[in-house]
Design an enzyme around this catalytic site. Structure first.
Site, mmCIF file in Angstrom:
data_model
loop_
_atom_site.group_PDB
_atom_site.id
_atom_site.type_symbol
_atom_site.label_atom_id
_atom_site.label_comp_id
_atom_site.label_asym_id
_atom_site.label_seq_id
_atom_site.Cartn_x
_atom_site.Cartn_y
_atom_site.Cartn_z
ATOM 1 N N TYR A 39 0.818 -1.209 0.000
ATOM 2 C CA TYR A 39 0.000 0.000 0.000
ATOM 3 C C TYR A 39 0.854 1.262 0.000
ATOM 4 O O TYR A 39 0.472 2.268 -0.588
ATOM 5 C CB TYR A 39 -0.938 0.022 1.212
ATOM 6 C CG TYR A 39 -0.225 0.229 2.525
ATOM 7 C CD1 TYR A 39 -0.185 1.482 3.119
ATOM 8 C CD2 TYR A 39 0.419 -0.821 3.161
ATOM 9 C CE1 TYR A 39 0.476 1.683 4.317
ATOM 10 C CE2 TYR A 39 1.080 -0.632 4.347
ATOM 11 C CZ TYR A 39 1.112 0.617 4.930
ATOM 12 O OH TYR A 39 1.778 0.808 6.101
ATOM 13 N N TRP A 99 7.376 3.129 -0.266
ATOM 14 C CA TRP A 99 8.708 3.360 0.277
ATOM 15 C C TRP A 99 9.780 2.504 -0.394
ATOM 16 O O TRP A 99 10.971 2.694 -0.140
ATOM 17 C CB TRP A 99 8.721 3.082 1.776
ATOM 18 C CG TRP A 99 8.203 4.211 2.611
ATOM 19 C CD1 TRP A 99 7.061 4.230 3.361
ATOM 20 C CD2 TRP A 99 8.802 5.500 2.794
ATOM 21 N NE1 TRP A 99 6.910 5.441 3.995
ATOM 22 C CE2 TRP A 99 7.976 6.245 3.667
ATOM 23 C CE3 TRP A 99 9.969 6.107 2.305
ATOM 24 C CZ2 TRP A 99 8.268 7.541 4.063
ATOM 25 C CZ3 TRP A 99 10.256 7.413 2.699
ATOM 26 C CH2 TRP A 99 9.420 8.111 3.567
#
Length: 791
Positions: A137, A140
């Protein structure tokens, strides 16, 4: 020291670091290729197809050590070299309880993709699309816009019929749910008052838990590290910083900040006592309260103890948070005498009842009465992604649309383990009811949930329950090792992409040029999902009729710039300047000027110190006003006798969450080969522990091995283990086995903040510590599992 001298030393230090991390000299014929990462933009020097050196771009104002560790990561010994399948999954015996302990079998790409497609089709046919869980989700993994696994995976699975998805996040899960009720906006991710305004107008900055010199090493996109110069200019100007934190963090030293030590997870009582002090001493801004807020009378009754018999004064707070009553009163008085910014990082809301932290800060700032004034009010992300950088007005390069998800099921980010083990359970969430689906297939790409989720042992139990676990990874991360099908993904250095920086200012566009060819048998996530799309017959819908390079050009075209793509790509970046209006931006200034015309998006249009809507939910763990609720695992808990230390889990200094933990930089950070545990020197002496001792840190959820670091920079009774170490069970075939690497989320609870946000509460955690005895096991976190060439 004057600024010029400091800048010279900074540049000299960065150059020295560069030489240390990249000792190879340049040679004739070396290719220089620009790229960008979450740690900054770079130039990679390539010789005979191999990266020999990484150098920060000149535009990076303060290069960080994490940047140079990428070379190690690309060539890490635990790269996933080929598609692999867990042995008993491949042979059909499916000993799923052995996930994490069983060997893998190398297969070709065709076989691996067929197995993935077969698992997806079978799961959909037997249980429906809601039984497919996409763990990916956040973004990074890398800052690229086109090769974003989260959006690519959603795009493919959406075309396949949908999936169960995640709502909320780990970073600020409680704040993002409560603040829209209070301020009409999530605030913590919003554009903040311009740095120039803060530098010019602010006199005092109260910082709860914020450590910008550490956390601004990274950016959700690409940092140029301008934060340090801004903060140091404030220090040089004489702006006073006060840091309220259980640790004397990096920024305290860098800024000469006054350190106010506080017990872990007890910020709310201190903030409430400051509010009471302002009321009791008639120092609060009544005009602001009356004009711009609602519900103050209800909040005031709570402060005065009319609801529970406890006056929320400084003496009351001192007993809970450990900050002397006089210091609490002093800070409250200082705040109204100066132009004051009230700031709070996100760590203090990662606690049980974490919604109360930011709500309390809003109440304090409202009573100070400077919200909407230049240099005053609230500033909720001073520690994050170059907040305050003035917006240039340029559009961000776009990602591929993830499209529509036909399955309308969203599960709060922190609830993964509970969901896997409790299908059909219904929970409250922000005024709604959510029911956990029966997950049969877990699909991860660009994320490693085993490690960033709290209560790892519970999550591992959930992983071993489902039918299939699929992972894309460049490395044998903990999640990859607990999977059935592992597909080797490229690093960002092995493909073209585009990104931008900084997150708030959009000051640059960056060409993330492919630096080297894909290593081993790795493939791009885009291509993996494309091959699956072909198998399901929706290839054209997935690609949109464009190649990756065409998508990169399309993404750049959305930036509203006159610089041609060819010029941008050749140079490697484009710089944008901000207009005067952005440099003069003051958050909430329009609301302060005219609260009727510029109302907030709350039911009342004002700041809600009492929220009728929140109160209507009837949650006893999140009332309709800011409040202190005694935590289940706090110093006053019955559990504190058995587990007397409070554990906090700060952001790491030498990695980005778990990224780069498998590099030499990560190894340099270890103590006795494991993750360090920081403890007060007095506590260490009392327990007979010295620097470098290997200890067990434990509670009812599990045990980790760690290396002791005694320090004066942490409050007594508190232990700190930075999050992100790679998980490694001492005996993976047994449940709740001791973690030999020091992965702190073995110890943290997956108890939600409250029924409102259902966010993580990892910093509400009690543990005990003891010296480890007997023969100590080796740290195996960075080993690759055994891989057979064939069945």
């Amino acid at each position: 020291m004057n600024t010029d001298r400091r800048e010279f030393l900074k540049m000299a230090g960065a150059f020295a670091a560069m030489l240390t991390c990249n000792p190879e000299a340049l040679a004739a014929g070396d290719r220089v290729i620009t790229h960008a990462t979450h740690m900054g933009p770079l130039k990679a020097y390539v010789r005979n197809g191999k990266i020999v050196r990484i150098e920060a771009m000149d535009i990076d104002l303060d290069p960080v050590d994490l940047l140079f560790a990428h070379k190690d990561a690309v060539y890490a010994r635990n790269r996933v070299k080929y598609p692999c399948v867990r042995k008993s999954y491949l042979d059909g015996s499916d000993r799923r309880h052995m996930r994490g302990a069983e060997e893998f079998v190398r297969v070709d790409w065709g076989t691996a993709l067929d197995l993935v497609a077969e698992a997806l089709a079978k799961t959909k046919g037997e249980y429906g699309n809601e039984s497919i869980f996409k763990t990916t989700y956040a973004r990074w993994a890398h800052p690229g816009r086109i090769h974003q696994a989260a959006s690519l995976q959603a795009r493919m699975l959406g075309l396949f019929g949908g999936f169960t998805d995640i709502v909320g996040d780990y970073s600020a899960g409680a704040a993002t749910q409560i603040l829209p009720h209070v301020m009409g906006d999530i605030e913590v991710y919003s554009q903040q008052t311009s740095r120039e305004v803060v530098l010019d107008k602010t006199e005092l900055i109260l910082m709860w838990g914020a450590d910008p010199f550490k956390t601004n090493k990274i950016d959700y996109h690409v940092p140029i590290h301008s934060d340090g110069a801004w903060l140091r200019k404030m220090k040089d100007k004489g702006i006073k910083f006060v840091t309220i934190d259980p640790t004397k963090n990096m920024s305290v030293d860098e800024l000469g900040s006054e350190w106010v030590p506080i017990k872990a997870a007890s910020d709310v009582p201190m903030i409430l006592a400051m509010c009471y002090t302002l009321y009791e001493e008639k120092l609060y801004n009544k005009q602001f309260i009356d004009k711009y807020t609602v519900g103050f009378n209800v909040f005031l009754k709570y402060l005065r103890g009319e609801k529970d018999g406890k006056v929320k004064n400084a003496k009351w707070a001192e007993k809970i948070c450990g900050v002397p009553a006089q210091k609490i009163k002093e800070l409250a008085r200082m705040a109204v005498k100066h132009r004051t910014l009230v700031t709070g990082s996100w760590a203090p809301q990662r606690i049980q009842y974490g919604e109360q932290f930011h709500w309390s800060l809003v109440a304090l700032a409202s009573m100070i009465g400077q919200i909407g004034l230049a240099g005053g009010g609230i500033y909720f992300n001073i520690h994050y992604c170059s907040a305050g950088a003035p917006y240039t007005g340029v559009g961000a390069p776009l990602m591929l649309s993830q499209g529509r998800n036909p399955v309308n099921i969203l599960i709060p980010a922190s609830r993964m383990g509970e969901m896997l083990l409790n299908p059909g359970k219904t929970i409250d969430y922000n005024g709604k009811k959510l029911t956990y689906p029966n997950i049969k297939l877990i699909y991860s790409a660009g994320v490693t949930p085993i490690g960033h989720q709290p209560n790892v042992n519970k999550l591992v139990e959930g992983f071993r329950k489902v039918d299939t676990v699929i992972t894309h990874e460049p490395w044998w991360t903990p999640t990859a090792r607990y999977s059935d099908i592992v597909l080797p993904a490229t690093t960002s250095f092995e493909r073209n992409d585009i990104s931008f920086g900084s997150s708030y200012g959009i000051e640059y566009a960056f060409a993330m040029k492919q630096v080297i060819s894909p290593l081993f048998d790795a493939r791009n996530d885009y291509d993996i999902f494309l091959e699956l799309s072909k198998r399901f017959g929706f290839e054209k819908a997935y690609t949109g009729g464009k190649s990756v390079d065409e998508w990169i050009r399309w993404s750049y075209s959305k930036m509203r710039t006159k610089v041609s793509f060819s010029d941008f790509w050749k140079k490697g970046y484009v710089h944008f300047t901000s207009p005067k209006s952005s440099r003069e931006y003051v958050r909430h200034a329009d609301f302060r000027k005219d609260p009727v015309a510029n109302y907030l998006r709350t039911p009342s249009g004002k700041i809600e110190l009492f929220s009728e809507k929140v109160a209507s939910f009837g949650y006893n763990d999140c009332p309709g006003y800011p409040a202190w609720i005694e935590p289940t695992e706090g110093p006053a808990s019955y559990m504190a006798k058995k587990y007397p230390f409070q554990l906090i889990t700060p952001h790491p200094i030498h990695r980005l969450h778990s990224q780069l933990d498998n590099t030499s930089l990560g190894a340099k950070h270890k103590v006795a080969g494991r993750e360090p545990v920081y403890m007060n020197k007095f506590d260490a002496r009392r327990m007979g522990l010295k620097h470098g001792d290997t200890v067990e840190v434990y509670n009812s959820r599990g045990t980790v091995l760690a290396g002791v670091v005694p320090t004066e920079k942490i409050t007594r009774g508190v232990l700190a283990i930075e999050e992100g170490a790679w998980y490694a069970a001492e005996n993976p075939s047994k449940d709740n086995s001791r973690c030999v690497s020091g992965q702190v989320n073995i110890l943290t609870s997956d108890r939600p903040t409250s029924r409102l946000a259902q966010a993580i509460s990892a910093n509400t955690c009690l543990v005990a510590i003891r010296k480890a005895g007997g023969k100590l096991p080796r740290n195996t976190a960075y080993d690759s599992p055994p891989v057979r060439e064939r069945l």
